[in-house]
Design an enzyme around this catalytic site. Structure first.
Site, mmCIF file in Angstrom:
data_model
loop_
_atom_site.group_PDB
_atom_site.id
_atom_site.type_symbol
_atom_site.label_atom_id
_atom_site.label_comp_id
_atom_site.label_asym_id
_atom_site.label_seq_id
_atom_site.Cartn_x
_atom_site.Cartn_y
_atom_site.Cartn_z
ATOM 1 C CD GLN A 119 -28.440 -39.116 12.145
ATOM 2 O OE1 GLN A 119 -27.838 -39.042 13.204
ATOM 3 N NE2 GLN A 119 -29.235 -38.153 11.693
ATOM 4 C CE LYS A 139 -24.510 -43.106 21.178
ATOM 5 N NZ LYS A 139 -24.753 -41.742 21.617
ATOM 6 C CG MET A 150 -17.350 -15.089 -12.293
ATOM 7 S SD MET A 150 -16.444 -13.713 -13.021
ATOM 8 C CE MET A 150 -15.330 -13.314 -11.696
HETATM 9 C C1 LIG Z 1 -20.934 -23.470 -4.326
HETATM 10 C C2 LIG Z 1 -20.753 -22.871 -5.670
HETATM 11 N N1 LIG Z 1 -21.675 -23.071 -6.634
HETATM 12 C C3 LIG Z 1 -21.521 -22.526 -7.856
HETATM 13 C C4 LIG Z 1 -20.417 -21.789 -8.150
HETATM 14 C C5 LIG Z 1 -20.245 -21.187 -9.544
HETATM 15 N N2 LIG Z 1 -20.241 -19.718 -9.462
HETATM 16 C C6 LIG Z 1 -19.093 -19.006 -9.448
HETATM 17 S S1 LIG Z 1 -19.365 -17.367 -9.284
HETATM 18 C C7 LIG Z 1 -21.028 -17.572 -9.276
HETATM 19 C C8 LIG Z 1 -21.955 -16.398 -9.157
HETATM 20 C C9 LIG Z 1 -21.875 -15.755 -7.825
HETATM 21 O O1 LIG Z 1 -22.917 -14.815 -7.707
HETATM 22 P P1 LIG Z 1 -22.901 -13.713 -6.586
HETATM 23 O O2 LIG Z 1 -22.591 -14.315 -5.285
HETATM 24 O O3 LIG Z 1 -24.130 -12.911 -6.677
HETATM 25 O O4 LIG Z 1 -21.619 -12.851 -6.969
HETATM 26 P P2 LIG Z 1 -21.389 -11.871 -8.210
HETATM 27 O O5 LIG Z 1 -20.590 -12.626 -9.203
HETATM 28 O O6 LIG Z 1 -22.716 -11.446 -8.720
HETATM 29 O O7 LIG Z 1 -20.594 -10.750 -7.610
HETATM 30 C C10 LIG Z 1 -21.352 -18.932 -9.400
HETATM 31 C C11 LIG Z 1 -22.724 -19.448 -9.474
HETATM 32 C C12 LIG Z 1 -19.460 -21.627 -7.116
HETATM 33 N N3 LIG Z 1 -18.329 -20.966 -7.305
HETATM 34 N N4 LIG Z 1 -19.653 -22.172 -5.897
#
Ligand SMILES: Cc1ncc(C[n+]2csc(CCOP(=O)(O)OP(=O)(O)O)c2C)c(N)n1
Ligand SMILES: [Mg+2]
Lengths: 565, 163
Positions: free
Chosen positions: A112, A161, A478
């Protein structure tokens, strides 16, 4: 008095005024946890180290205090990295303590072991590996000082530690002396006078305000300055709560999903006063046409922010509270000139008024499907804008920024710089710990929620009545929106094939779940949730292919918006 | 444009990686870097050579200054300064070319510090341009190895930078 390293750590935390820490135990911090057992410090056990750090971050964002998190070495420590980077991008004051393998084993690929100073160097303001018990108290003192002063940020202390069990005479230094770190707080008065002159000469001025305003605690003085001069204010995502959005001078958000009138104002202005903002590409769009016609004043405590993305006509390095205070004081002494300014800029404000009327921030409402924007409006209404709102990342985040009418500083906690899905729930947890009696609401997407949904358990365990709103489009919305607009609707891996029974999920953890797809139920469900004790998850099945508009396509200037029809 | 920057830093664990990480993370280039402790054992001085336009250089100096471990940053390009580099050069020699090699060493006020029947090892200090000059002249004989220190610089005049 001789104390062990872990006792020195806890004593020092107490002396720094820390009463709450978030964390997760393991072998390399077991001694710290043993001492925590009888310590007065309140420890919140999250279900993932990333969540512990996001929770400490949420705690810091809504209180202005330094958030503190603890994780064990190796996987515990590496689990914190996304959350540390999130705090770093948004300049949040935090101290993260990670356990490390004993000093003689460092570098041996011990069990670790992870090189946390190496891993977090680019995403911390500073970090320390404590190799000598004699340095421990001084290191903690410095870490807190660095985290909260200047441009704030996360500081990591990696604590082996063996240092935790070594004993040493404890004395906590009352001063820090860091030869290489002396942030400039006081703005140069000459520069401020020049700024006043430029403001008085402007005919189309705009204030472009970023998260620095809240970090500095300058929200009040900003309001005073704007009201004195009648200069319209546009805010970045990070500053939506820093200026009352119902104020006649408020233009709302600018940038990729900014309002038509904010983006037009910035495009047409002759003076852009940037305060605590950093010309992020999500704000500027195509950089060479951003505020093309304007002279630019840029006020920031971090000199590296100034002149990084755009050339600036007047740089002012300093704490916003100091600089805006002096600027206000200076202008306040010249009432006739300010009066002239207000008169001369009348036309500008009515021009903006026309833009606002022509293209208000709106959406097409529906009686048959729940519009996500409608849910946000209802939350805004029902909470009377007194709630602390956190968000995840995606369409729901932008709708929250666009349709919730913020009016109190530090009530909108969102991952702006890094855009971290999974931030909102643990951040809400941290905020609720800070303010047990306030309403805390996480506005979430169905995708993001699943990135830290295990924290439902923490909410239930500590009886934290966070309310969660899922705007459920069963999409990574998005990304789907980009695919619709720019990739011919090729919805590659953005469809969440499996609809989740979020009610059962909430109930499995001992929380309450509510759900609807009917427009007429929305308000009642929100009210019911707010009245229900303990954590409640609201699952709103919303119109699936709704888009966030206006939108400035990547690479376009910010006045080249795709608008809501 | 080429810039030679002197950075005074806390002589502590990990400081070199903070500086080099800053350059790699932000896409700035480092052409050369030399590091040594100063008179004050708590401090180290780094001299680094980088390239970029004014805007990039402004960012480089600001970002260096922003590091907690950095005490002072001086970009020497704007002022009067003296620049020196050390090079050790191993060159092939034979009976025929020895005299010529020694003549070049002499002209450049360099020194031969190791000799074998087949080679000379030459030590030279000077401005980087001078080192490029001797290398040019020695090249036809066959250069086996060159070790350059990267330049260090100091300002002209009576004023000194602490450390
Ligand atoms: C940790 C992470 N992984 C990937 C992304 C890329 N990303 C931006 S918005 C999105 C979609 C988010 O989906 P959801 O939470 O359902 O929200 P919605 O846009 O549908 O309201 C992604 C995959 C990100 N911003 N953060
Ligand atoms: Mg979604």
């Amino acid at each position: 008095m001789e104390l062990t390293g872990s006792q020195i750590l806890l004593k020092s935390l107490t002396l720094e005024g820390v009463d709450t820490v978030f964390g997760y135990p393991g072998g390399a911090v077991i001694n710290i946890y043993d001492d925590l057992y009888e310590s007065s410090i309140n420890h919140i056990l999250t279900r993932h180290e990333q969540a512990a750090v996001h929770a400490a971050d949420g705690y810091a964002r809504c209180t202005g205090k330094v958030g503190v998190a603890i994780a064990t070495s190796g996987p515990g420590a590496t689990n914190t990295v996304t959350a540390i980077a999130t705090a770093y991008m948004d300049s949040i004051p935090m101290v993260i303590i990670t356990g490390q393998v004993p000093t003689p084993l460092i570098g041996n690929d011990a069990f670790q072991e992870a090189d946390m100073c190496g891993i977090t160097r680019p995403c911390t303001k500073h970090n320390y590996l404590v190799k000598d018990i004699r340095d421990l108290a001084k290191t903690i003192k410095e870490a807190f000082y660095i985290a909260r002063t200047g441009r704030p940020g996360p500081v990591l202390i990696d604590l082996p530690k063996d240092i935790q069990v070594t004993t040493y005479k404890f004395s906590y230094p009352d001063k820090v002396s860091l030869r290489g770190y002396k942030p400039t707080y006081s703005g140069n008065i000459r520069q401020i006078e020049k700024a006043a002159k430029m403001i008085l000469a402007a005919r189309k001025p705009v204030l472009y305000v970023g998260g620095g305003i809240t970090l500095s605690g300058a929200d009040d003085v900003l309001l005073k300055l704007a009201e004195l001069t009648q200069i319209p204010v546009t805010t970045t995502l990070m500053a939506m709560a820093a200026f009352p959005q119902r104020h006649p001078l408020a233009l709302g958000m600018l940038g990729m999903h900014g309002t038509f009138f904010a983006n037009m104002s910035v495009t047409e202005c002759d003076l852009l006063i940037a305060v605590g903002s950093r010309f992020d590409d999500r704000v500027t769009g195509r950089i060479d046409s951003f505020a093309e016609k304007a002279k630019i004043i840029h006020v920031d405590i971090d000199p590296t922010s100034i002149g990084k993305n755009v050339e600036v006509d007047l740089p002012i390095v300093g704490d916003l509270k100091d600089v805006l205070g002096k600027l206000h004081g200076h202008l306040n002494k010249k009432p006739e000139l300010v009066e002239d300014l207000i008169e001369e800029t009348e036309e500008w404000r009515s021009m903006i008024g026309e833009w606002r009327e022509r293209q208000p921030m709106t959406y097409r409402s529906s009686k048959s499907v729940i519009k996500p924007q409608y849910v946000i409006e209802k939350i805004s209404e029902v909470t009377n804008e007194d709630a602390i709102i956190t968000t995840e990342v995606g369409q729901h985040q932008m709708w929250a920024a666009q349709f919730y009418t913020f009016r109190h500083p530090k009530t909108f906690l969102t991952s702006g710089g890094l855009g971290t899905m999974g931030f909102g729930l643990p951040a809400a947890l941290g905020a609720q710990v800070a303010y047990p009696d306030r309403q805390v609401i996480d506005i979430s997407g169905d995708g993001s929620f699943q990135m830290n949904s295990q924290e439902l358990a923490t909410l239930v365990q500590y009886k934290l009545p966070v309310k969660i709103v899922i705007l459920n489009n069963n999409y990574l919305g998005m990304v789907r929106q980009w695919q619709q607009m720019f990739f011919e609707k090729r919805y590659s891996q953005t469809v969440m094939e499996l609809p989740i029974d979020f009610i059962k999920l909430a109930e499995a953890y001992g929380a309450t779940g509510l759900q609807t797809k009917k427009v007429e139920d929305v308000e009642a469900i929100i009210k019911q949730a707010l009245e229900t004790p303990g954590p409640v998850l609201m699952n709103f099945i919303v119109s699936r292919e709704e888009n966030v508009l206006p939108m400035v396509p990547a690479g376009k200037a910010i006045h080249e918006m795709v608008l809501a029809s | 444009m080429k810039h030679t920057i002197s950075v005074l830093v806390e002589n502590e664990f990990g400081v070199l990686s903070r500086i080099s990480g800053l350059f790699s993370g932000r896409g700035f280039n480092i052409e050369s870097l030399s590091v040594a402790p100063t008179m004050d054992p708590e401090l180290s001085r780094m001299t680094l050579v980088t390239r970029g336009d004014d805007k990039i250089l402004e960012q480089i100096t600001k970002q260096l200054n922003k590091l907690i471990s950095t005490i002072k940053v001086v970009d020497f390009t704007d002022g009067e300064y003296i620049e020196r580099e050390l090079a050790l050069i191993k060159v092939s020699t034979d009976a025929e070319s020895r005299a010529e090699a020694l003549r070049i060493v002499d002209i450049f006020r360099a020194k031969v510090i190791d000799v074998t029947p087949k080679s000379y090892t030459i030590e030279i200090t000077g401005a980087p341009a001078k080192i490029n000059g001797i290398l040019e002249l020695l090249r036809p004989m066959g250069i086996k190895e060159v070790v350059r220190s990267g330049p260090v610089v100091i300002g002209r005049g009576a004023k000194g930078v602490v450390g």
